[in-house]
Design a protein around this motif. Structure first.
Motif, mmCIF file in Angstrom:
data_model
loop_
_atom_site.group_PDB
_atom_site.id
_atom_site.type_symbol
_atom_site.label_atom_id
_atom_site.label_comp_id
_atom_site.label_asym_id
_atom_site.label_seq_id
_atom_site.Cartn_x
_atom_site.Cartn_y
_atom_site.Cartn_z
ATOM 1 N N GLN A 61 0.824 -1.213 0.000
ATOM 2 C CA GLN A 61 0.000 0.000 0.000
ATOM 3 C C GLN A 61 0.850 1.252 0.000
ATOM 4 O OE1 GLN A 61 -0.369 -2.779 1.772
ATOM 5 N NE2 GLN A 61 -2.458 -3.047 2.563
ATOM 6 N N ASN A 62 2.006 1.201 0.659
ATOM 7 C CA ASN A 62 2.903 2.361 0.674
ATOM 8 C C ASN A 62 3.478 2.640 -0.717
ATOM 9 O OD1 ASN A 62 2.415 2.354 3.410
ATOM 10 N ND2 ASN A 62 4.418 1.550 3.989
ATOM 11 N N VAL A 63 3.825 1.574 -1.436
ATOM 12 C CA VAL A 63 4.320 1.734 -2.808
ATOM 13 C C VAL A 63 3.221 2.309 -3.697
ATOM 14 C CG1 VAL A 63 5.133 0.497 -4.861
ATOM 15 C CG2 VAL A 63 6.078 -0.068 -2.609
ATOM 16 N N ARG A 64 2.018 1.772 -3.575
ATOM 17 C CA ARG A 64 0.904 2.247 -4.407
ATOM 18 C C ARG A 64 0.615 3.721 -4.156
ATOM 19 N NH1 ARG A 64 -3.032 -2.773 -2.883
ATOM 20 N NH2 ARG A 64 -1.794 -4.431 -3.889
ATOM 21 N N ALA A 65 0.688 4.127 -2.884
ATOM 22 C CA ALA A 65 0.403 5.528 -2.561
ATOM 23 C C ALA A 65 1.415 6.460 -3.217
ATOM 24 C CB ALA A 65 0.401 5.720 -1.047
ATOM 25 N N LEU A 66 2.675 6.062 -3.235
ATOM 26 C CA LEU A 66 3.685 6.911 -3.868
ATOM 27 C C LEU A 66 3.444 6.988 -5.373
ATOM 28 C CD1 LEU A 66 6.180 8.597 -3.139
ATOM 29 C CD2 LEU A 66 7.582 6.618 -3.719
ATOM 30 N N LEU A 67 3.094 5.873 -5.987
ATOM 31 C CA LEU A 67 2.820 5.864 -7.415
ATOM 32 C C LEU A 67 1.572 6.672 -7.765
ATOM 33 C CD1 LEU A 67 3.566 2.110 -8.195
ATOM 34 C CD2 LEU A 67 4.964 4.080 -8.877
ATOM 35 N N ALA A 68 0.677 6.850 -6.791
ATOM 36 C CA ALA A 68 -0.595 7.543 -7.037
ATOM 37 C C ALA A 68 -0.510 9.058 -6.851
ATOM 38 C CB ALA A 68 -1.673 6.971 -6.116
ATOM 39 N N LEU A 69 0.683 9.603 -6.637
ATOM 40 C CA LEU A 69 0.811 11.059 -6.536
ATOM 41 C C LEU A 69 0.251 11.724 -7.795
ATOM 42 C CD1 LEU A 69 4.438 11.343 -5.093
ATOM 43 C CD2 LEU A 69 2.312 11.789 -3.860
ATOM 44 N N VAL A 77 9.919 8.310 -10.394
ATOM 45 C CA VAL A 77 10.106 7.746 -9.066
ATOM 46 C C VAL A 77 11.067 6.559 -9.154
ATOM 47 C CG1 VAL A 77 7.997 6.346 -9.309
ATOM 48 C CG2 VAL A 77 8.968 6.743 -7.036
ATOM 49 N N LEU A 78 12.049 6.559 -8.251
ATOM 50 C CA LEU A 78 13.071 5.517 -8.197
ATOM 51 C C LEU A 78 13.017 4.839 -6.834
ATOM 52 C CD1 LEU A 78 16.059 7.542 -9.715
ATOM 53 C CD2 LEU A 78 14.412 6.111 -10.943
ATOM 54 N N PRO A 100 -1.460 1.862 -11.264
ATOM 55 C CA PRO A 100 -1.507 3.041 -12.138
ATOM 56 C C PRO A 100 -0.662 4.181 -11.579
ATOM 57 C CG PRO A 100 -3.529 2.855 -10.855
ATOM 58 C CD PRO A 100 -2.738 1.610 -10.584
ATOM 59 N N THR A 101 -0.042 4.940 -12.453
ATOM 60 C CA THR A 101 0.770 6.077 -12.025
ATOM 61 C C THR A 101 0.875 7.100 -13.147
ATOM 62 O OG1 THR A 101 2.924 6.752 -11.128
ATOM 63 C CG2 THR A 101 2.934 4.989 -12.764
ATOM 64 N N ARG A 102 1.004 8.377 -12.744
ATOM 65 C CA ARG A 102 1.250 9.445 -13.704
ATOM 66 C C ARG A 102 2.743 9.678 -13.917
ATOM 67 N NH1 ARG A 102 -2.883 14.390 -12.035
ATOM 68 N NH2 ARG A 102 -4.836 13.201 -12.043
ATOM 69 N N ALA A 103 3.581 8.975 -13.191
ATOM 70 C CA ALA A 103 5.027 9.173 -13.301
ATOM 71 C C ALA A 103 5.498 8.835 -14.710
ATOM 72 C CB ALA A 103 5.762 8.311 -12.281
ATOM 73 N N ARG A 104 6.347 9.691 -15.251
ATOM 74 C CA ARG A 104 6.912 9.443 -16.578
ATOM 75 C C ARG A 104 7.840 8.226 -16.552
ATOM 76 N NH1 ARG A 104 8.047 12.878 -20.903
ATOM 77 N NH2 ARG A 104 6.124 13.903 -20.241
ATOM 78 N N ARG A 105 8.458 7.999 -15.440
ATOM 79 C CA ARG A 105 9.413 6.887 -15.289
ATOM 80 C C ARG A 105 9.287 6.344 -13.883
ATOM 81 N NH1 ARG A 105 15.684 8.238 -14.269
ATOM 82 N NH2 ARG A 105 16.603 6.146 -14.217
#
Length: 301
Positions: A61-69, A77-78, A100-105
């Protein structure tokens, strides 16, 4: 009343006085600075670096939250590990493939074993910086769960003042099924830390240190103090970086958007080890005026 009773009464009155002063100060801190309305800004690109070592509570859940910014600009995000053998490595890579994520990378990076002079976290931060491609640098602790707008709030505050070198989020601790240690940790962080940060900070949130579970830096500010590697050998790297920035004429600012530290399964003995580290904070760039409420409460009778 005999002499001994008088002594106990005086000691009790003194203790109550300390508690009252602390309570008044903390309450004043909570009321001190109103939240400012968010200003529109042209979003620069941001690299978010998350060092990970070991399996945190609710790690997926912590990983998903970061990806969901939902940062409106370009960002990457690295997730940086010492080794592919880390217990969180496989699940993090799995989440990157499906969340799902809006991160380009969005990538996992293996930093390797840290040099002798660096902690694993500081080494991971340096490797992440070397791999980054964006204008601003953000660092995120793996046991945190940011709200979608957290990065936007941090960058917005950073851009309000050209002398602001870093911004960071205030934290609170929460466990879904708390044990005794989780409750004690929550009392430490939620009842003391947040109000103390507000009390110590300037009208615009300026502080001479950083408590950086989620923090954003200007590259030129980090370069002015020798990069994140300047904290090699320090007890608490984020506080040291903040102190160096302050000494170099840059401003550290705490924002209003809170950040959750995800806790759970924390026994009381484990909390006591954490608490001992908090008592050492004043040696790592934390002003005595900030540390005093905890230090006085823990002084032996």
């Amino acid at each position: 009343m005999n002499t001994r009773d008088v002594g106990w009464a005086a000691a009790g009155a003194a203790a109550l006085g300390v508690l009252l002063r602390g309570h008044i100060g903390l309450m004043a801190g909570l009321r001190r600075r109103p939240a400012l309305a968010a200003r529109a800004f042209d979003p620069p690109s941001v690299t978010v670096i998350r060092p990970i070592r070991g399996l945190d509570v609710e790690a997926r859940q912590n990983v998903r939250a970061l990806l969901a910014l939902d940062y409106p600009g370009e960002w990457e995000v690295l997730f940086v590990f010492d080794s592919e053998d880390d217990p969180a490595f496989a699940l993090t890579r799995e989440e990157l493939g499906k969340a799902p994520t809006r991160a380009r990378r969005a990538e996992v990076v293996v930093a390797g074993e840290p040099p002798e002079e660096l902690t694993g976290k500081l080494n991971a931060m340096q490797v992440g910086v070397a791999c980054s491609r964006c204008t601003l640098l953000a660092f995120s602790d793996s046991d945190t769960r940011p709200a979608p707008g957290a990065l936007t709030a941090l960058v917005g505050a950073l851009l309000e003042d050209a002398r602001t070198g870093a911004t960071f989020a205030p934290v609170y601790a929460a466990a879904d099924a708390p044990l005794a240690g989780d409750v004690a940790y929550g009392l430490l962080v939620n009842a003391w830390y947040g109000a103390s940060v507000a009390r110590t900070s300037g009208p615009d949130g300026a502080l001479p240190f950083i408590m950086g579970q989620l923090m954003v830096f200007r590259r030129e500010a980090l370069a002015a103090i020798g990069g994140v590697g300047c904290a090699a050998g320090e007890l608490v790297d984020d506080m040291y970086l903040g102190r160096r920035l302050h000494e170099a004429g840059w401003k550290n600012r705490v924002i209003h958007t809170p950040l959750r530290i995800v806790t759970g399964h924390l026994e009381l003995r484990a909390f006591l080890r954490i608490f001992r580290r908090w008592l050492l904070f004043s040696e790592s760039g934390l002003p005595w005026a900030f540390a005093r409420p905890t230090s006085e409460a823990s002084m032996p009778s």
